[in-house]
Write a protein that holds these residues in place. Structure first.
Motif, PDB file in Angstrom:
ATOM      1  N   PHE A   1       0.867  -1.188   0.000  1.00  0.00           N
ATOM      2  CA  PHE A   1       0.000   0.000   0.000  1.00  0.00           C
ATOM      3  C   PHE A   1       0.900   1.233   0.000  1.00  0.00           C
ATOM      4  O   PHE A   1       1.508   1.577   1.023  1.00  0.00           O
ATOM      5  N   ALA A   2       0.961   1.900  -1.148  1.00  0.00           N
ATOM      6  CA  ALA A   2       1.941   2.973  -1.342  1.00  0.00           C
ATOM      7  C   ALA A   2       1.732   4.146  -0.389  1.00  0.00           C
ATOM      8  O   ALA A   2       2.702   4.791   0.031  1.00  0.00           O
ATOM      9  N   ARG A   3       0.502   4.450  -0.029  1.00  0.00           N
ATOM     10  CA  ARG A   3       0.218   5.631   0.804  1.00  0.00           C
ATOM     11  C   ARG A   3       0.278   5.323   2.298  1.00  0.00           C
ATOM     12  O   ARG A   3       0.236   6.242   3.122  1.00  0.00           O
ATOM     13  N   LEU A   4       0.337   4.048   2.641  1.00  0.00           N
ATOM     14  CA  LEU A   4       0.464   3.675   4.057  1.00  0.00           C
ATOM     15  C   LEU A   4       1.937   3.600   4.434  1.00  0.00           C
ATOM     16  O   LEU A   4       2.802   3.362   3.596  1.00  0.00           O
ATOM     17  N   THR A   5       2.221   3.804   5.713  1.00  0.00           N
ATOM     18  CA  THR A   5       3.594   3.684   6.184  1.00  0.00           C
ATOM     19  C   THR A   5       4.024   2.223   6.190  1.00  0.00           C
ATOM     20  O   THR A   5       3.194   1.300   6.069  1.00  0.00           O
ATOM     21  N   VAL A   6       5.318   2.029   6.364  1.00  0.00           N
ATOM     22  CA  VAL A   6       5.844   0.664   6.483  1.00  0.00           C
ATOM     23  C   VAL A   6       5.163  -0.056   7.642  1.00  0.00           C
ATOM     24  O   VAL A   6       4.734  -1.211   7.516  1.00  0.00           O
ATOM     25  N   GLU A   7       5.025   0.630   8.760  1.00  0.00           N
ATOM     26  CA  GLU A   7       4.373   0.028   9.923  1.00  0.00           C
ATOM     27  C   GLU A   7       2.925  -0.338   9.615  1.00  0.00           C
ATOM     28  O   GLU A   7       2.466  -1.439   9.951  1.00  0.00           O
ATOM     29  N   GLU A   8       2.195   0.546   8.982  1.00  0.00           N
ATOM     30  CA  GLU A   8       0.783   0.290   8.654  1.00  0.00           C
ATOM     31  C   GLU A   8       0.657  -0.867   7.668  1.00  0.00           C
ATOM     32  O   GLU A   8      -0.267  -1.688   7.784  1.00  0.00           O
ATOM     33  N   ASN A   9       1.566  -0.956   6.698  1.00  0.00           N
ATOM     34  CA  ASN A   9       1.564  -2.091   5.779  1.00  0.00           C
ATOM     35  C   ASN A   9       1.735  -3.405   6.527  1.00  0.00           C
ATOM     36  O   ASN A   9       1.045  -4.385   6.241  1.00  0.00           O
ATOM     37  N   MET A  10       2.651  -3.419   7.472  1.00  0.00           N
ATOM     38  CA  MET A  10       2.898  -4.664   8.215  1.00  0.00           C
ATOM     39  C   MET A  10       1.711  -5.024   9.096  1.00  0.00           C
ATOM     40  O   MET A  10       1.355  -6.208   9.224  1.00  0.00           O
ATOM     41  N   LEU A  11       1.074  -4.035   9.677  1.00  0.00           N
ATOM     42  CA  LEU A  11      -0.112  -4.309  10.494  1.00  0.00           C
ATOM     43  C   LEU A  11      -1.238  -4.906   9.654  1.00  0.00           C
ATOM     44  O   LEU A  11      -2.029  -5.719  10.151  1.00  0.00           O
ATOM     45  N   MET A  12      -1.305  -4.530   8.367  1.00  0.00           N
ATOM     46  CA  MET A  12      -2.310  -5.108   7.477  1.00  0.00           C
ATOM     47  C   MET A  12      -2.117  -6.617   7.327  1.00  0.00           C
ATOM     48  O   MET A  12      -3.075  -7.360   7.121  1.00  0.00           O
ATOM     49  N   GLY A  13      -0.873  -7.058   7.434  1.00  0.00           N
ATOM     50  CA  GLY A  13      -0.599  -8.492   7.340  1.00  0.00           C
ATOM     51  C   GLY A  13      -1.103  -9.281   8.530  1.00  0.00           C
ATOM     52  O   GLY A  13      -1.153 -10.516   8.478  1.00  0.00           O
ATOM     53  N   MET A  14      -1.469  -8.582   9.589  1.00  0.00           N
ATOM     54  CA  MET A  14      -1.937  -9.251  10.805  1.00  0.00           C
ATOM     55  C   MET A  14      -3.455  -9.200  10.944  1.00  0.00           C
ATOM     56  O   MET A  14      -4.001  -9.374  12.022  1.00  0.00           O
ATOM     57  N   ALA A  15      -4.135  -8.956   9.828  1.00  0.00           N
ATOM     58  CA  ALA A  15      -5.591  -8.786   9.845  1.00  0.00           C
ATOM     59  C   ALA A  15      -6.331 -10.039  10.292  1.00  0.00           C
ATOM     60  O   ALA A  15      -7.477  -9.963  10.743  1.00  0.00           O
ATOM     61  N   THR A  16      -5.695 -11.216  10.154  1.00  0.00           N
ATOM     62  CA  THR A  16      -6.376 -12.453  10.560  1.00  0.00           C
ATOM     63  C   THR A  16      -6.304 -12.675  12.072  1.00  0.00           C
ATOM     64  O   THR A  16      -6.948 -13.577  12.603  1.00  0.00           O
ATOM     65  N   LYS A  17      -5.512 -11.864  12.768  1.00  0.00           N
ATOM     66  CA  LYS A  17      -5.401 -11.980  14.223  1.00  0.00           C
ATOM     67  C   LYS A  17      -6.425 -11.077  14.890  1.00  0.00           C
ATOM     68  O   LYS A  17      -7.077 -10.253  14.251  1.00  0.00           O
ATOM     69  N   SER A  18      -6.543 -11.212  16.192  1.00  0.00           N
ATOM     70  CA  SER A  18      -7.512 -10.391  16.920  1.00  0.00           C
ATOM     71  C   SER A  18      -6.884  -9.842  18.197  1.00  0.00           C
ATOM     72  O   SER A  18      -5.878 -10.358  18.694  1.00  0.00           O
ATOM     73  N   GLY A  19      -7.496  -8.775  18.735  1.00  0.00           N
ATOM     74  CA  GLY A  19      -7.049  -8.195  19.987  1.00  0.00           C
ATOM     75  C   GLY A  19      -5.638  -7.644  19.917  1.00  0.00           C
ATOM     76  O   GLY A  19      -5.189  -7.115  18.903  1.00  0.00           O
TER      77      GLY A  19
END
Length: 232
Positions: A88-106
């Motif tokens: 995601f070009a407009r998201l930060t590196v951190e935000e991109n990595m958090l997107m990879g954790m979408a299957t997790k919770s809490g």
């Protein structure tokens, strides 16, 4: 862990995958080889549920995933690093990595493992930079890190060396070796470049015109015959 049996797929009247079968064990790396347009990416998209299949079956740890939607497959433990990276070009590196954790919770969905920074130190340095500001090689590292943060059973890498500088290719090779050493993940490496795959893969499957034309263990593969299927 991954079993693909007699998979067939069509684009309109074009028969793009023809009775494709393969098997990947946990802790192993399988190289899926073939020149452009032979069906490699089509097969990967079928594995992810992005494309429908006409017949055949796909199993992950003996669970039939053939009819499951992409998000259901992701939740079961399949991660995909697409050709072209698609960060995601407009998201930060951190935000991109958090997107990879979408299957997790809490809380688990908001804490980035330090192991990722050990594998890719540059990402910690660039945590708050936008993904689109990274070089192609850095974006590839980000895409792989994003996939690994889902803690997958199976990671699919589609042409990870494409358009990448040699130093980053070496880093990607290093990461694949480390993942193999951990022994808890299967790696499906889709490549055109045999020399890169030769150093990493335990098993090989070669596609041509949607069919498996060669397969075997690393020591069984004849370099010249494989390369004939990879050259134009």
């Amino acid at each position: 862990m991954l079993e693909v049996k007699q998979l067939n797929q069509y684009y309109g009247s074009s028969h793009t995958l023809k009775d494709v079968s393969m098997s990947l064990e946990k802790g192993k790396c399988m190289a899926l080889l073939g020149r452009n347009g032979v069906g490699k990416t089509t097969l990967l998209k079928c594995l992810m549920g992005v494309l429908p299949t006409a017949s055949g079956s796909m199993l992950l740890d003996d669970v039939d995933i053939t009819k499951l939607k992409p998000h259901q497959r992701a939740k079961l433990g399949i991660a995909y690093v697409p050709q072209g990276r698609e960060i995601f070009a407009r998201l930060t590196v951190e935000e991109n990595m958090l997107m990879g954790m979408a299957t997790k919770s809490g809380k688990q969905a908001s804490i980035i493992s330090e192991e990722v920074y050990t594998l890719f130190p540059v990402l910690k340095e660039m945590l708050h930079r936008r993904g689109g500001d990274l070089s192609g090689g850095q974006q590839q590292q980000l895409a792989i890190a994003r996939a690994l943060l889902a803690e997958p059973k199976l990671i699919i890498l589609d042409e990870p060396t494409e358009g990448i500088q040699p130093s980053i290719i070496k880093d990607i090779g290093r990461v694949i070796r480390l993942l193999k050493e951990k022994g808890n993940i299967g790696i499906l490496l889709c490549e055109q470049y045999f020399d890169f795959a030769r150093e990493l893969a335990d098993d090989f499957v070669v596609l041509s015109r949607g069919e498996v034309v060669a397969r075997g263990k690393q020591h069984e593969m004849d370099d010249e015959s494989v390369k004939r299927h990879l050259t134009v």
